[in-house]
Motif scaffolding. Structure first.
Motif, PDB file in Angstrom:
ATOM      1  N   THR A  12       0.816  -1.212   0.000  1.00 42.74           N
ATOM      2  CA  THR A  12       0.000   0.000   0.000  1.00 42.74           C
ATOM      3  C   THR A  12       0.850   1.262   0.000  1.00 42.74           C
ATOM      4  OG1 THR A  12      -0.144  -0.112   2.403  1.00 42.74           O
ATOM      5  CG2 THR A  12      -1.941  -1.098   1.146  1.00 42.74           C
ATOM      6  N   VAL A  13       2.147   1.133   0.307  1.00 42.83           N
ATOM      7  CA  VAL A  13       3.033   2.293   0.204  1.00 42.83           C
ATOM      8  C   VAL A  13       3.752   2.228  -1.131  1.00 42.83           C
ATOM      9  CG1 VAL A  13       3.332   2.468   2.681  1.00 42.83           C
ATOM     10  CG2 VAL A  13       4.907   1.066   1.379  1.00 42.83           C
ATOM     11  N   HIS A  14       4.455   3.307  -1.475  1.00 41.07           N
ATOM     12  CA  HIS A  14       5.188   3.364  -2.733  1.00 41.07           C
ATOM     13  C   HIS A  14       6.380   2.404  -2.689  1.00 41.07           C
ATOM     14  CE1 HIS A  14       5.553   6.705   0.103  1.00 41.07           C
ATOM     15  NE2 HIS A  14       6.812   6.337   0.162  1.00 41.07           N
ATOM     16  N   GLY A  15       6.793   1.990  -3.834  1.00 48.07           N
ATOM     17  CA  GLY A  15       7.947   1.093  -3.840  1.00 48.07           C
ATOM     18  C   GLY A  15       8.121   0.297  -5.108  1.00 48.07           C
ATOM     19  N   ILE A  16       7.618   0.761  -6.258  1.00 52.83           N
ATOM     20  CA  ILE A  16       7.819   0.056  -7.521  1.00 52.83           C
ATOM     21  C   ILE A  16       9.215   0.394  -8.048  1.00 52.83           C
ATOM     22  CG2 ILE A  16       6.985  -0.274  -9.878  1.00 52.83           C
ATOM     23  CD1 ILE A  16       4.228   0.590  -8.949  1.00 52.83           C
ATOM     24  N   PRO A  17      10.040  -0.608  -8.344  1.00 46.65           N
ATOM     25  CA  PRO A  17      11.380  -0.325  -8.881  1.00 46.65           C
ATOM     26  C   PRO A  17      11.304   0.434 -10.195  1.00 46.65           C
ATOM     27  CG  PRO A  17      11.193  -2.625  -8.169  1.00 46.65           C
ATOM     28  CD  PRO A  17       9.806  -2.052  -8.141  1.00 46.65           C
ATOM     29  N   ASP A  18      12.282   1.313 -10.434  1.00 46.17           N
ATOM     30  CA  ASP A  18      12.294   2.116 -11.660  1.00 46.17           C
ATOM     31  C   ASP A  18      12.263   1.251 -12.915  1.00 46.17           C
ATOM     32  OD1 ASP A  18      12.383   4.348 -10.121  1.00 46.17           O
ATOM     33  OD2 ASP A  18      14.506   4.791 -10.447  1.00 46.17           O
ATOM     34  N   GLU A  19      13.005   0.126 -12.871  1.00 44.10           N
ATOM     35  CA  GLU A  19      13.128  -0.696 -14.071  1.00 44.10           C
ATOM     36  C   GLU A  19      11.831  -1.393 -14.455  1.00 44.10           C
ATOM     37  OE1 GLU A  19      15.047  -2.886 -10.551  1.00 44.10           O
ATOM     38  OE2 GLU A  19      15.022  -0.855 -11.412  1.00 44.10           O
ATOM     39  N   ASP A  20      10.839  -1.418 -13.554  1.00 46.88           N
ATOM     40  CA  ASP A  20       9.562  -2.041 -13.885  1.00 46.88           C
ATOM     41  C   ASP A  20       8.710  -1.176 -14.804  1.00 46.88           C
ATOM     42  OD1 ASP A  20      10.310  -4.142 -12.357  1.00 46.88           O
ATOM     43  OD2 ASP A  20       8.733  -3.935 -10.832  1.00 46.88           O
ATOM     44  N   PHE A  21       8.997   0.115 -14.852  1.00 48.41           N
ATOM     45  CA  PHE A  21       8.199   1.020 -15.690  1.00 48.41           C
ATOM     46  C   PHE A  21       8.674   0.981 -17.136  1.00 48.41           C
ATOM     47  CE2 PHE A  21       7.496   2.849 -11.510  1.00 48.41           C
ATOM     48  CZ  PHE A  21       6.139   3.099 -11.536  1.00 48.41           C
ATOM     49  N   ILE A  22       7.737   1.075 -18.065  1.00 48.21           N
ATOM     50  CA  ILE A  22       8.058   1.236 -19.485  1.00 48.21           C
ATOM     51  C   ILE A  22       8.440   2.702 -19.666  1.00 48.21           C
ATOM     52  CG2 ILE A  22       7.184   1.039 -21.835  1.00 48.21           C
ATOM     53  CD1 ILE A  22       5.079  -0.948 -20.717  1.00 48.21           C
ATOM     54  N   ARG A  23       9.696   2.947 -20.051  1.00 46.38           N
ATOM     55  CA  ARG A  23      10.196   4.317 -19.971  1.00 46.38           C
ATOM     56  C   ARG A  23      10.582   4.921 -21.310  1.00 46.38           C
ATOM     57  NH1 ARG A  23      15.539   6.336 -16.607  1.00 46.38           N
ATOM     58  NH2 ARG A  23      15.441   8.504 -17.258  1.00 46.38           N
ATOM     59  N   ASP A  24      11.306   4.179 -22.136  1.00 43.58           N
ATOM     60  CA  ASP A  24      11.854   4.708 -23.382  1.00 43.58           C
ATOM     61  C   ASP A  24      12.748   5.906 -23.066  1.00 43.58           C
ATOM     62  OD1 ASP A  24      12.369   4.755 -26.044  1.00 43.58           O
ATOM     63  OD2 ASP A  24      10.349   5.245 -26.700  1.00 43.58           O
ATOM     64  N   LYS A  25      12.571   7.055 -23.729  1.00 46.43           N
ATOM     65  CA  LYS A  25      13.441   8.217 -23.507  1.00 46.43           C
ATOM     66  C   LYS A  25      12.738   9.347 -22.759  1.00 46.43           C
ATOM     67  CE  LYS A  25      16.102   7.276 -27.705  1.00 46.43           C
ATOM     68  NZ  LYS A  25      16.579   7.816 -29.019  1.00 46.43           N
ATOM     69  N   VAL A  26      11.606   9.046 -22.159  1.00 52.14           N
ATOM     70  CA  VAL A  26      10.836  10.068 -21.454  1.00 52.14           C
ATOM     71  C   VAL A  26      11.340  10.184 -20.014  1.00 52.14           C
ATOM     72  CG1 VAL A  26       8.532  10.681 -20.619  1.00 52.14           C
ATOM     73  CG2 VAL A  26       8.823   9.712 -22.911  1.00 52.14           C
ATOM     74  N   PRO A  27      11.509  11.412 -19.505  1.00 53.20           N
ATOM     75  CA  PRO A  27      11.991  11.589 -18.120  1.00 53.20           C
ATOM     76  C   PRO A  27      11.040  10.927 -17.123  1.00 53.20           C
ATOM     77  CG  PRO A  27      12.056  13.662 -19.324  1.00 53.20           C
ATOM     78  CD  PRO A  27      11.322  12.694 -20.193  1.00 53.20           C
ATOM     79  N   MET A  28      11.628  10.483 -15.991  1.00 50.26           N
ATOM     80  CA  MET A  28      10.834   9.806 -14.970  1.00 50.26           C
ATOM     81  C   MET A  28      11.307  10.242 -13.593  1.00 50.26           C
ATOM     82  SD  MET A  28      10.347   5.704 -14.301  1.00 50.26           S
ATOM     83  CE  MET A  28      12.057   5.466 -13.785  1.00 50.26           C
ATOM     84  N   THR A  29      10.363  10.400 -12.675  1.00 49.13           N
ATOM     85  CA  THR A  29      10.700  10.674 -11.283  1.00 49.13           C
ATOM     86  C   THR A  29      11.247   9.390 -10.684  1.00 49.13           C
ATOM     87  OG1 THR A  29       8.900  12.279 -11.133  1.00 49.13           O
ATOM     88  CG2 THR A  29       9.804  11.455  -9.057  1.00 49.13           C
ATOM     89  N   LYS A  30      12.521   9.430 -10.240  1.00 45.05           N
ATOM     90  CA  LYS A  30      13.200   8.216  -9.787  1.00 45.05           C
ATOM     91  C   LYS A  30      12.666   7.744  -8.435  1.00 45.05           C
ATOM     92  CE  LYS A  30      15.955   8.062 -13.351  1.00 45.05           C
ATOM     93  NZ  LYS A  30      16.889   9.112 -13.433  1.00 45.05           N
ATOM     94  N   PHE A  31      13.010   6.483  -8.124  1.00 41.40           N
ATOM     95  CA  PHE A  31      12.499   5.784  -6.947  1.00 41.40           C
ATOM     96  C   PHE A  31      12.661   6.601  -5.670  1.00 41.40           C
ATOM     97  CE2 PHE A  31      13.172   3.047  -3.318  1.00 41.40           C
ATOM     98  CZ  PHE A  31      12.127   2.146  -3.391  1.00 41.40           C
ATOM     99  N   GLU A  32      13.867   7.089  -5.403  1.00 42.14           N
ATOM    100  CA  GLU A  32      14.132   7.773  -4.144  1.00 42.14           C
ATOM    101  C   GLU A  32      13.334   9.077  -4.031  1.00 42.14           C
ATOM    102  OE1 GLU A  32      17.531   5.175  -5.270  1.00 42.14           O
ATOM    103  OE2 GLU A  32      16.371   6.754  -6.293  1.00 42.14           O
ATOM    104  N   VAL A  33      13.337   9.854  -5.101  1.00 39.51           N
ATOM    105  CA  VAL A  33      12.607  11.126  -5.108  1.00 39.51           C
ATOM    106  C   VAL A  33      11.103  10.861  -5.063  1.00 39.51           C
ATOM    107  CG1 VAL A  33      12.156  13.244  -6.412  1.00 39.51           C
ATOM    108  CG2 VAL A  33      14.466  12.265  -6.359  1.00 39.51           C
ATOM    109  N   ARG A  34      10.692   9.825  -5.791  1.00 36.14           N
ATOM    110  CA  ARG A  34       9.267   9.470  -5.812  1.00 36.14           C
ATOM    111  C   ARG A  34       8.789   9.073  -4.419  1.00 36.14           C
ATOM    112  NH1 ARG A  34       9.765   5.966  -9.554  1.00 36.14           N
ATOM    113  NH2 ARG A  34       9.440   3.983  -8.482  1.00 36.14           N
ATOM    114  N   SER A  35       9.619   8.348  -3.682  1.00 33.07           N
ATOM    115  CA  SER A  35       9.238   7.900  -2.342  1.00 33.07           C
ATOM    116  C   SER A  35       9.019   9.082  -1.408  1.00 33.07           C
ATOM    117  CB  SER A  35      10.323   6.978  -1.768  1.00 33.07           C
ATOM    118  OG  SER A  35      10.438   5.803  -2.539  1.00 33.07           O
TER     119      SER A  35
END
Length: 666
Positions: A474-497
């Motif tokens: 129920t809390v955040h915690g999906i690893p970055d590599e699980d997301f389909i990303r391509d070349k689009v910027p993403m809020t990383k795990f630590e900052v996202r948490s």
């Protein structure tokens, strides 16, 4: 003790008989037909008599009996009968009280055509095309024979008495053009009849509230039929129900009791069949003075022969009960159980505010009934409804092995199956129950793909079994590599948490993710706010494509993708409880202003990399009324294998700025 002689034929006549019985005043109640006799109450002191009487026979009856007075509660259109009663009472030297039925003049009448007689109505329709539903009784059916092709175009609705049917058949009304039923009818019954026979014109008399007049007008409007109203033969002189009752009481020295608050019972009818009502519910319905509820409920209870008020709207029901205190006991009927997605939830506080003390009677809900039919236990199950509601069914099925759902509409079951297949839940088992508890009950079980090919009725419920269900974190915690990303910027795990912790989402939060990118924040927010809604706002078409892929991958059914530039793209959205701003395209102040306008107490978290953005964010506290301002800088490093060594590689520092609107104007 002398009797009161009542000439009945209307709901008011029955009510007057009941009122006299409760006050121990004896009464002889006369009705024209044996069928009408069966509708009268059997209270103490009430004697019933059936059969039509001439003026001479009325006078003989009045002179031979020991009566105190006469009450004329015959139908408003029985002009000749009322005149005979009046003359006979004069000859017998008895006071006669004419009981008038309440007239209605709703706004719906603005579209009606008014005529003075049935003959005039028939002449009006003679050369006009379209099917006609006649509800003016069997005595004047002959007037409609002047209409071209009347045997095929005119549908006569008459009482199911032998004389009425015989007269209709003599005139040529047979087969599907002869509808034999006892009224008054609910709005739903009138509507169903008009749709079934493709009615273009409805002919009715202005029969007042208790005669079902309003229900006819509402049904005709829904069905697109024009209404012809045969006005009353004359404006009668007489008294209201309360006035007649009190005048009779005065003759017996009975002081009318102060008007009591109506006893209101909210009754669960159960899953559908009247046989599944509880004994307590049946007792209340048998003992009540009026039944209130949706048309379908009123039709199911026609065998109880009670006055009805057909409405499913809480405000209308409460207003009816407040303005009709003459009913000592009212039963407001709901399907299923009151405590499960029932209209009782809205009605109860309104009734209490008006001074009523409603009593709730439980019933068997369709989902509990379905569980019994499937022989599965419902402990630990999730119960939901998508009947006129929006629910996150996908997450519920992913998290629970058992999910019961109330469906809505003819496509409800197929829409559910499409949804399950879209989010990869093809291996679950679905059971759909239709017409539960009725003779044509049907329960089908299969995979979503199998059931997708089959049609379903509007009255249906479903059971979804997912043996592979597992509770999500129920809390955040999906690893970055699980997301389909391509070349689009993403809020990383630590900052996202940290950012999600600062948002402090609730289960039913309404969240904006502005500048959503790949959707890492939006997906995690959708998981945390499983009963809420997340709007992922993104201007980049490529990022929007990735958002859709990640939404499907992670089953974020409560996440809606909004393509466009903020703040303009936010205008049509509902007010947010929380907002995350990962990218503002230089519009940070304008976005914040709109968020606070939509919800002055919104919780906002901003991510900033550039110092200029940080400065712009900090300046917001000077412009807006904010509180709980916090600023953090996140500098995270991740290990990377370089040869035999593990090197810590630093990520870009990110500022996390959070605050809440104060909710006051500056």
């Amino acid at each position: 003790m002398k009797q009161v002689l009542i000439f009945a034929g209307t709901t008011e006549g029955r009510r007057l008989s009941e009122a006299l019985s409760r006050a121990s005043v004896p009464a002889l109640v006369c009705v024209a037909t044996e069928y009408g006799e069966t509708l009268l109450p059997e209270g103490e002191g009430i004697v019933r008599r059936a059969g039509r009487l001439t003026e001479e026979e009325m006078e003989t009856l009045m002179k031979s009996g020991d009566f105190s007075c006469v009450a004329d509660a015959t139908h408003p259109y029985a002009k000749a009968v009322s005149e005979n009663i009046r003359k006979a009472a004069e000859e017998a030297g008895l006071p006669c009280f004419r009981l008038l039925r309440e007239e209605l003049h709703p706004a719906l009448e603005e579209q009606a055509v008014f005529v003075d007689s049935v003959e005039e109505a028939a002449r009006f329709l003679k050369d006009r095309p379209g099917n006609i539903l006649v509800s003016t009784g069997s005595k004047e059916l002959s007037c409609y024979t002047v209409i071209d092709q009347y045997k095929s175009r005119v549908f006569a609705r008459v009482l199911s008495t032998e004389s009425s049917v015989a007269e209709a058949r003599r005139l040529g009304f047979e087969g599907r053009n002869l509808i034999c039923m006892q009224g008054p009818f609910s709005e739903e019954m009138n509507y169903a009849t008009m749709k079934e026979y493709r009615i273009d014109w409805l002919v009715t008399k202005e029969s007042g509230r208790n005669g079902g007049y309003e229900e006819k007008l509402r049904a005709a409007e829904r069905a697109g039929a024009r209404v012809i109203v045969v006005g009353r033969p004359c404006r009668e002189e007489g008294f209201s129900f309360e006035e007649v009752r009190d005048r009779i009481f005065g003759l017996y020295g009975i002081r009318p009791e102060p008007e009591k608050q109506t006893e209101v019972f909210l009754v669960s009818l159960g899953v559908g069949s009247v046989d599944l009502m509880t004994g307590e519910a049946r007792h209340v319905i048998e003992d009540c003075d009026v039944l209130v509820g949706a048309g379908r409920m009123m039709e199911a209870l026609e065998s109880f022969h009670k006055p009805v008020y057909s409405s499913y709207k809480s405000g209308e029901i409460a207003e009816f009960l407040e303005t009709h205190r003459e009913y000592r006991k009212a039963a407001v009927v709901f399907s299923g159980d009151l405590g499960f997605y029932s209209g009782a939830k809205k009605l109860l506080p309104i009734l209490r505010d008006k001074g009523f003390a409603p009593v709730c009677l439980p019933g068997v809900s369709s989902l509990v009934y379905l569980a019994a039919r499937l022989q599965v236990s419902w402990d630990g199950a999730r119960f939901m409804s998508i009947h006129g509601r929006r629910e996150n069914i996908v997450q519920a099925v992913q998290e629970h092995q058992k999910v019961f759902v109330l469906l809505g509409g003819r496509e409800g079951a197929r829409e559910l199956c499409r949804l399950l297949l879209h989010y990869g839940l093809s291996r679950v088992r679905v059971s759909v129950g239709e017409f539960l508890s009725y003779e044509n009950e049907r329960i089908r079980t299969g995979t979503p793909e199998e059931l997708l090919k089959q049609e379903c009725s509007e009255l249906a419920a479903a059971y979804i079994e997912n043996p592979e269900a597992s509770s999500w974190v129920t809390v955040h915690g999906i690893p970055d590599e699980d997301f389909i990303r391509d070349k689009v910027p993403m809020t990383k795990f630590e900052v996202r948490s940290v950012s999600l912790s600062r948002l402090a989402l609730t289960r039913n939060a309404v969240v904006y993710d502005i500048g959503a990118g790949t959707g890492s924040v939006a997906v995690e927010a959708a998981r945390q706010a499983g009963d809420g809604q997340v709007y992922a706002v993104e201007k980049n078409p490529e990022a929007a494509r990735l958002l859709r892929e990640n939404k499907r991958k992670f089953g974020a059914a409560n996440m809606e993708i909004v393509e466009g530039l903020a703040p303009e793209a936010l205008l049509p959205l509902p007010a947010p409880t929380h907002a995350f701003i990962g990218g503002s395209s230089g519009n940070l102040a304008e976005i914040t202003a709109l968020l606070l306008e939509k919800n002055p107490k919104v919780r906002i978290v901003i991510n900033a990399i550039a110092l200029e953005t940080v400065a712009e964010a900090m300046a917001l506290q000077e412009r807006f009324s904010l509180e709980d301002l916090e600023v953090s800088q996140i500098m995270a490093s991740r290990g990377k294998k370089v040869g035999r060594y593990e090197m810590m590689m630093g990520q870009n520092p990110v500022y996390v700025i959070s605050f809440t609107g104060k909710g006051d104007d500056r």
